[in-house]
Design a protein around this motif. Structure first.
Motif, PDB file in Angstrom:
ATOM      1  N   THR A 154      31.663  36.176  55.385  1.00  0.00           N
ATOM      2  CA  THR A 154      33.079  36.216  55.056  1.00  0.00           C
ATOM      3  C   THR A 154      33.296  37.249  53.968  1.00  0.00           C
ATOM      4  OG1 THR A 154      33.330  33.885  55.602  1.00  0.00           O
ATOM      5  CG2 THR A 154      35.041  34.856  54.258  1.00  0.00           C
ATOM      6  N   ARG A 155      34.313  38.043  54.151  1.00  0.00           N
ATOM      7  CA  ARG A 155      34.681  39.083  53.190  1.00  0.00           C
ATOM      8  C   ARG A 155      36.131  38.883  52.784  1.00  0.00           C
ATOM      9  NH1 ARG A 155      31.035  43.560  53.502  1.00  0.00           N
ATOM     10  NH2 ARG A 155      29.537  43.226  55.153  1.00  0.00           N
ATOM     11  N   VAL A 156      36.456  39.384  51.615  1.00  0.00           N
ATOM     12  CA  VAL A 156      37.826  39.289  51.122  1.00  0.00           C
ATOM     13  C   VAL A 156      38.497  40.659  51.272  1.00  0.00           C
ATOM     14  CG1 VAL A 156      37.189  39.748  48.718  1.00  0.00           C
ATOM     15  CG2 VAL A 156      39.253  38.489  49.212  1.00  0.00           C
ATOM     16  N   ASN A 157      39.761  40.650  51.633  1.00  0.00           N
ATOM     17  CA  ASN A 157      40.561  41.869  51.743  1.00  0.00           C
ATOM     18  C   ASN A 157      41.704  41.790  50.747  1.00  0.00           C
ATOM     19  OD1 ASN A 157      39.162  42.993  53.951  1.00  0.00           O
ATOM     20  ND2 ASN A 157      40.344  41.748  55.367  1.00  0.00           N
ATOM     21  N   ALA A 158      42.062  42.924  50.174  1.00  0.00           N
ATOM     22  CA  ALA A 158      43.185  43.001  49.247  1.00  0.00           C
ATOM     23  C   ALA A 158      44.102  44.124  49.692  1.00  0.00           C
ATOM     24  CB  ALA A 158      42.681  43.253  47.834  1.00  0.00           C
ATOM     25  N   ASP A 159      45.361  43.798  49.938  1.00  0.00           N
ATOM     26  CA  ASP A 159      46.367  44.781  50.338  1.00  0.00           C
ATOM     27  C   ASP A 159      47.109  45.245  49.092  1.00  0.00           C
ATOM     28  OD1 ASP A 159      48.564  46.193  51.276  1.00  0.00           O
ATOM     29  OD2 ASP A 159      48.996  44.770  52.893  1.00  0.00           O
ATOM     30  N   ARG A 160      46.694  46.386  48.539  1.00  0.00           N
ATOM     31  CA  ARG A 160      47.284  46.897  47.298  1.00  0.00           C
ATOM     32  C   ARG A 160      48.764  47.225  47.450  1.00  0.00           C
ATOM     33  NH1 ARG A 160      44.718  48.719  43.097  1.00  0.00           N
ATOM     34  NH2 ARG A 160      45.839  50.685  43.049  1.00  0.00           N
ATOM     35  N   ASP A 161      49.198  47.576  48.644  1.00  0.00           N
ATOM     36  CA  ASP A 161      50.616  47.868  48.857  1.00  0.00           C
ATOM     37  C   ASP A 161      51.475  46.610  48.783  1.00  0.00           C
ATOM     38  OD1 ASP A 161      50.176  50.604  49.171  1.00  0.00           O
ATOM     39  OD2 ASP A 161      49.809  50.386  51.316  1.00  0.00           O
ATOM     40  N   ARG A 162      50.897  45.504  49.128  1.00  0.00           N
ATOM     41  CA  ARG A 162      51.625  44.228  49.110  1.00  0.00           C
ATOM     42  C   ARG A 162      51.558  43.538  47.742  1.00  0.00           C
ATOM     43  NH1 ARG A 162      51.422  40.091  54.122  1.00  0.00           N
ATOM     44  NH2 ARG A 162      53.364  39.109  53.580  1.00  0.00           N
ATOM     45  N   VAL A 186      42.428  45.004  42.203  1.00  0.00           N
ATOM     46  CA  VAL A 186      41.230  45.802  42.434  1.00  0.00           C
ATOM     47  C   VAL A 186      40.152  44.832  42.878  1.00  0.00           C
ATOM     48  CG1 VAL A 186      39.451  47.244  41.378  1.00  0.00           C
ATOM     49  CG2 VAL A 186      41.836  47.496  40.663  1.00  0.00           C
ATOM     50  N   LEU A 187      39.562  45.109  44.010  1.00  0.00           N
ATOM     51  CA  LEU A 187      38.523  44.262  44.577  1.00  0.00           C
ATOM     52  C   LEU A 187      37.173  44.656  43.991  1.00  0.00           C
ATOM     53  CD1 LEU A 187      38.234  42.057  46.707  1.00  0.00           C
ATOM     54  CD2 LEU A 187      37.939  43.855  48.399  1.00  0.00           C
ATOM     55  N   LEU A 188      36.509  43.725  43.328  1.00  0.00           N
ATOM     56  CA  LEU A 188      35.212  43.994  42.724  1.00  0.00           C
ATOM     57  C   LEU A 188      34.058  43.673  43.662  1.00  0.00           C
ATOM     58  CD1 LEU A 188      35.835  42.514  39.155  1.00  0.00           C
ATOM     59  CD2 LEU A 188      36.057  44.895  39.901  1.00  0.00           C
ATOM     60  N   ALA A 189      34.278  42.801  44.626  1.00  0.00           N
ATOM     61  CA  ALA A 189      33.235  42.396  45.563  1.00  0.00           C
ATOM     62  C   ALA A 189      33.544  42.954  46.944  1.00  0.00           C
ATOM     63  CB  ALA A 189      33.144  40.881  45.633  1.00  0.00           C
ATOM     64  N   ASN A 190      32.775  43.931  47.383  1.00  0.00           N
ATOM     65  CA  ASN A 190      33.013  44.548  48.685  1.00  0.00           C
ATOM     66  C   ASN A 190      32.125  43.976  49.785  1.00  0.00           C
ATOM     67  OD1 ASN A 190      35.038  46.309  47.864  1.00  0.00           O
ATOM     68  ND2 ASN A 190      33.544  47.788  47.112  1.00  0.00           N
ATOM     69  N   GLY A 191      31.101  43.259  49.403  1.00  0.00           N
ATOM     70  CA  GLY A 191      30.170  42.732  50.385  1.00  0.00           C
ATOM     71  C   GLY A 191      30.472  41.307  50.783  1.00  0.00           C
ATOM     72  N   ALA A 192      29.522  40.728  51.463  1.00  0.00           N
ATOM     73  CA  ALA A 192      29.633  39.334  51.881  1.00  0.00           C
ATOM     74  C   ALA A 192      29.636  38.440  50.644  1.00  0.00           C
ATOM     75  CB  ALA A 192      28.463  38.972  52.785  1.00  0.00           C
ATOM     76  N   ASN A 251      28.958  34.944  48.480  1.00  0.00           N
ATOM     77  CA  ASN A 251      28.106  33.766  48.449  1.00  0.00           C
ATOM     78  C   ASN A 251      29.006  32.531  48.390  1.00  0.00           C
ATOM     79  OD1 ASN A 251      28.728  33.094  45.695  1.00  0.00           O
ATOM     80  ND2 ASN A 251      27.194  34.560  44.994  1.00  0.00           N
ATOM     81  N   ASP A 252      28.431  31.343  48.388  1.00  0.00           N
ATOM     82  CA  ASP A 252      29.224  30.109  48.457  1.00  0.00           C
ATOM     83  C   ASP A 252      30.186  29.960  47.275  1.00  0.00           C
ATOM     84  OD1 ASP A 252      28.087  29.421  50.865  1.00  0.00           O
ATOM     85  OD2 ASP A 252      26.614  28.060  49.984  1.00  0.00           O
ATOM     86  N   ALA A 253      29.720  30.232  46.057  1.00  0.00           N
ATOM     87  CA  ALA A 253      30.579  30.101  44.874  1.00  0.00           C
ATOM     88  C   ALA A 253      31.706  31.127  44.917  1.00  0.00           C
ATOM     89  CB  ALA A 253      29.750  30.258  43.603  1.00  0.00           C
ATOM     90  N   GLU A 254      31.385  32.352  45.311  1.00  0.00           N
ATOM     91  CA  GLU A 254      32.412  33.397  45.417  1.00  0.00           C
ATOM     92  C   GLU A 254      33.426  33.054  46.499  1.00  0.00           C
ATOM     93  OE1 GLU A 254      29.820  37.327  44.127  1.00  0.00           O
ATOM     94  OE2 GLU A 254      29.775  36.644  46.205  1.00  0.00           O
ATOM     95  N   LEU A 255      32.952  32.496  47.589  1.00  0.00           N
ATOM     96  CA  LEU A 255      33.843  32.130  48.682  1.00  0.00           C
ATOM     97  C   LEU A 255      34.840  31.062  48.236  1.00  0.00           C
ATOM     98  CD1 LEU A 255      34.726  32.481  51.587  1.00  0.00           C
ATOM     99  CD2 LEU A 255      32.894  30.921  52.264  1.00  0.00           C
ATOM    100  N   ASP A 256      34.374  30.079  47.503  1.00  0.00           N
ATOM    101  CA  ASP A 256      35.279  29.045  46.981  1.00  0.00           C
ATOM    102  C   ASP A 256      36.333  29.661  46.062  1.00  0.00           C
ATOM    103  OD1 ASP A 256      33.956  27.051  48.368  1.00  0.00           O
ATOM    104  OD2 ASP A 256      32.761  26.402  46.637  1.00  0.00           O
TER     105      ASP A 256
END
Length: 73
Positions: free
Chosen positions: A3-11, A35-41, A43-48
């Motif tokens: 799972t990855r996170v996406n950030a829409d800077r325009d929104r 600003v997205l600091l985590a570009n990779g997959a 981990n469980d704590a980050e996902l929460d």
């Protein structure tokens, strides 16, 4: 599957909830945009933390997506 996170800077409206909720994943630039600091997959704590930040984002600029670690995704 990862799972990855996406950030829409325009929104992004610069509320800063993401950076307050998950400071290891998000920051704000000089204009207050996400600003997205985590570009990779994540981990469980980050996902929460990412799920909470997505839920709290007032402009819905954040989203999660499932994919592979493959560079083409």
């Amino acid at each position: 599957m990862t799972t990855r996170v996406n950030a829409d800077r325009d929104r992004c409206v610069g509320a800063g909830m993401c950076a307050l909720t998950a400071p290891n994943l998000f920051d704000q630039d000089k204009d207050g945009r996400v600003v997205l600091l985590a570009n990779g997959a994540l981990n469980d704590a980050e996902l929460d933390a990412a799920r909470e930040a997505v839920a709290l984002c007032p402009s819905r600029a954040l989203s999660l997506r499932d994919g592979t670690d493959d560079a083409s995704s």
